[in-house]
Design a protein around this motif. Structure first.
Motif, PDB file in Angstrom:
ATOM      1  N   PRO B  46       0.826  -1.215   0.000  1.00 40.08           N
ATOM      2  CA  PRO B  46       0.000   0.000   0.000  1.00 40.08           C
ATOM      3  C   PRO B  46       0.862   1.268   0.000  1.00 40.08           C
ATOM      4  O   PRO B  46       2.070   1.208   0.237  1.00 40.08           O
ATOM      5  CB  PRO B  46      -0.776  -0.117   1.313  1.00 40.08           C
ATOM      6  CG  PRO B  46       0.117  -0.915   2.196  1.00 40.08           C
ATOM      7  CD  PRO B  46       0.897  -1.841   1.317  1.00 40.08           C
ATOM      8  N   LYS B  50      -1.437   5.860   3.924  1.00 38.77           N
ATOM      9  CA  LYS B  50      -2.808   5.421   3.694  1.00 38.77           C
ATOM     10  C   LYS B  50      -3.471   5.011   5.018  1.00 38.77           C
ATOM     11  O   LYS B  50      -2.872   4.318   5.833  1.00 38.77           O
ATOM     12  CB  LYS B  50      -2.793   4.227   2.723  1.00 38.77           C
ATOM     13  CG  LYS B  50      -4.166   3.771   2.287  1.00 38.77           C
ATOM     14  CD  LYS B  50      -4.063   2.593   1.334  1.00 38.77           C
ATOM     15  CE  LYS B  50      -5.437   1.997   1.115  1.00 38.77           C
ATOM     16  NZ  LYS B  50      -5.379   0.803   0.270  1.00 38.77           N
ATOM     17  N   ILE B  52      -6.243   2.851   6.894  1.00 45.34           N
ATOM     18  CA  ILE B  52      -6.900   1.587   6.556  1.00 45.34           C
ATOM     19  C   ILE B  52      -7.689   1.071   7.749  1.00 45.34           C
ATOM     20  O   ILE B  52      -7.286   1.286   8.903  1.00 45.34           O
ATOM     21  CB  ILE B  52      -5.841   0.566   6.052  1.00 45.34           C
ATOM     22  CG1 ILE B  52      -6.492  -0.625   5.405  1.00 45.34           C
ATOM     23  CG2 ILE B  52      -4.914   0.143   7.162  1.00 45.34           C
ATOM     24  CD1 ILE B  52      -5.545  -1.392   4.519  1.00 45.34           C
ATOM     25  N   CYS B  59      -2.584  -5.568   1.496  1.00 43.97           N
ATOM     26  CA  CYS B  59      -1.726  -5.738   0.321  1.00 43.97           C
ATOM     27  C   CYS B  59      -2.080  -7.036  -0.390  1.00 43.97           C
ATOM     28  O   CYS B  59      -2.951  -7.785   0.066  1.00 43.97           O
ATOM     29  CB  CYS B  59      -0.250  -5.680   0.667  1.00 43.97           C
ATOM     30  SG  CYS B  59       0.236  -6.626   2.071  1.00 43.97           S
TER      31      CYS B  59
END
Lengths: 368, 126
Positions: B46, B50, B52, B59
């Motif tokens: 990723p 980011k 998440i 991934c």
């Protein structure tokens, strides 16, 4: 429940992991796909491919029935020879690709896994419709099919037979004893390497043959090979996998199998593909080698400047080249050699180049 | 079959491991997972920064035959990714608990850690 090979227990003993393929539970790998792949390219590997089908085509008009239902004129195929061909529907799309062997007064046909009853039914219906005295019998369950593939395949088999293995010509076939067991041998395969395939009946005698081949191949470092490596090996050589490349109905011209069509005889589907040949404007199989990192997979889109131009039918990482490779159906305007296209992998464009087949050339093992 | 499960790590039922240090965690896949996948040939990581959520795709790990999603074991922000895997994805096979780590993340809510498995419970789950 999925059907198992008569050799299932041996595979388990050898540490196989299994997968379901076309209704069969078969080994996908024993050690590692990469390792098995390179073993076949450089040494020798033994495959159980009993998921493939076996039909006998017999009686007076057997040859005529094959000529009618395939793109090959079977009268050209001499006794003791085999041929790769396809069976077409009336609309020119492929039912299945297959090899048939001319064995004296009859023919053995090897349709793909799960295709035995479809092909048997088709042949018998067509024989009746065309008043041919010929019959197809599905004998798949009676046979084990082994493939011995790789540069040392001939040396391995030679230790198990009195017949000079070099007399089995490319695409030749004959009855033979291997490890004192009756087999049909053909100089054929699906890996692009020197190789042989054995049809063995009754199926229970194949246990013995399988073990003997592994023993005989020890000095060449033979390994059992699963369907995983079978797929990467065929893809590097641009061989078709029916379930992928014929999905949704494809003609031999679309699948770049025009070279297998014998135009000088009448066959089911001929009219349709002749018409397609004249029109010319159809997507066809194209070989793509990734420039960027990424592994193309079945059904990835292919684009040029953001425009949809095709779709991947098979893709993988090439164990020999360590690059992503793919076969894709691409619009005729965009498939010239060296063209750069984008394969869309999880929404990201991955650059790939149109190349000539095969991805992996014949002398690869000598140079690597 | 001789698959290693390391003490002191947190685990998920989907075969990820977490090594927690303060409010950060390193994440990878277990020895069992890499052994099932075999021949890892591509890892898609990723973007750093980011955000998440737990359970979302973190991934992608590809073997020759298969594409596998790796899920975020907890919610948080990606701090680091193991760039070495771009050129040497096989490191995940060779050393899943050390050099084969995937990402490092900031843990958004440490309470989520309570729901993860310890080595003992993970052993029972495979």
């Amino acid at each position: 429940m999925a059907q198992r090979s008569p050799l299932h227990e041996i595979h388990k003993e050898l540490g196989a992991k299994f997968t379901e393929f076309a209704g069969f539970e078969m080994p996908i790998q024993y050690s590692s796909i990469k390792d098995e792949h390179l073993t076949v390219r450089k040494k020798v590997g033994l495959f159980d491919v009993s998921h493939m089908s076996n039909l006998w085509i017999t009686a007076r008009d057997a040859e005529k029935l094959i000529s009618l239902t395939t793109v090959e004129d079977a009268s050209r195929i001499a006794n003791g020879m085999s041929q790769y061909t396809e069976l077409l529907r009336e609309d020119g799309t492929i039912i299945d690709d297959t090899i048939f062997m001319h064995l004296e007064d009859k023919y053995m046909m090897i349709p793909n896994a799960g295709m035995a009853s479809t092909v048997t039914g088709w042949l018998n219906v067509k024989a009746e419709e065309h008043d041919l005295c010929a019959k197809a019998d599905n004998v798949s369950k009676d046979y084990v099919i082994l493939a011995i593939q790789g540069p040392k395949s001939g040396d391995t088999l030679q230790k198990l037979t009195d017949v000079d293995i070099k007399t089995v010509k490319f695409f030749g076939c004959m009855y033979i004893k291997i490890a004192n067991t009756d087999c049909i041998i053909s100089h054929t395969g699906y890996t692009g390497e020197l190789g042989y395939e054995l049809q063995i009946t009754p199926a229970k005698t194949a246990n013995h043959v399988f073990k003997k081949i592994l023993d005989a191949g020890k000095e060449f470092e033979i390994k059992p090979i699963g369907l995983g490596a079978r797929d990467t090996l065929r893809l590097e050589k641009c061989f078709i996998l029916a379930g992928n490349e014929f999905e949704g109905g494809k003609t031999p011209l679309e699948a770049l199998l025009g070279w297998t069509v014998n135009w000088d005889h009448e066959f089911i589907g001929k009219k349709a593909i002749l018409k397609q040949k004249e029109q010319g404007d159809f997507k066809r199989l194209t070989y793509l080698e990734c420039i960027d990192k990424g592994i193309p997979r079945h059904s990835c889109k292919v684009e040029k400047d953001g425009k949809d131009v095709g779709v991947v039918s098979s893709g993988t990482l090439s164990p020999c080249l360590s690059k992503g490779i793919a076969m894709a159906y691409v619009h005729p305007d965009f498939r010239e050699k060296d063209s750069i296209l984008d394969i869309i992998i999880r929404n990201n464009p991955v650059k790939a180049k149109v190349v000539k087949p095969p991805f992996v050339k014949k002398d690869w093992a000598e140079n690597n | 079959m001789g698959e290693e499960i390391r003490e002191g790590l947190k685990y998920t039922e989907t075969h990820e491991w977490l090594k927690v240090e303060g409010n950060k965690a390193k994440v990878g896949i277990t020895d069992h997972a890499q052994s099932e996948l075999t021949d890892i040939v591509f890892v898609e990581l990723p973007a750093i920064g980011k955000e998440i959520k737990k359970g979302e795709e973190l991934c992608i790990v590809e073997s020759v035959k298969s594409v596998s999603e790796i899920y975020a074991p907890v919610s948080g922000k990606i701090l680091k990714v193991n760039e070495k895997l771009e050129d040497a994805p096989e490191t995940v096979n060779q050393d899943p608990y050390n050099d084969g780590w995937l990402i490092e993340m900031e843990i958004a809510d440490k309470k989520e850690l309570d729901k993860l498995l310890d080595a003992e419970s993970y052993r029972k789950c495979i």
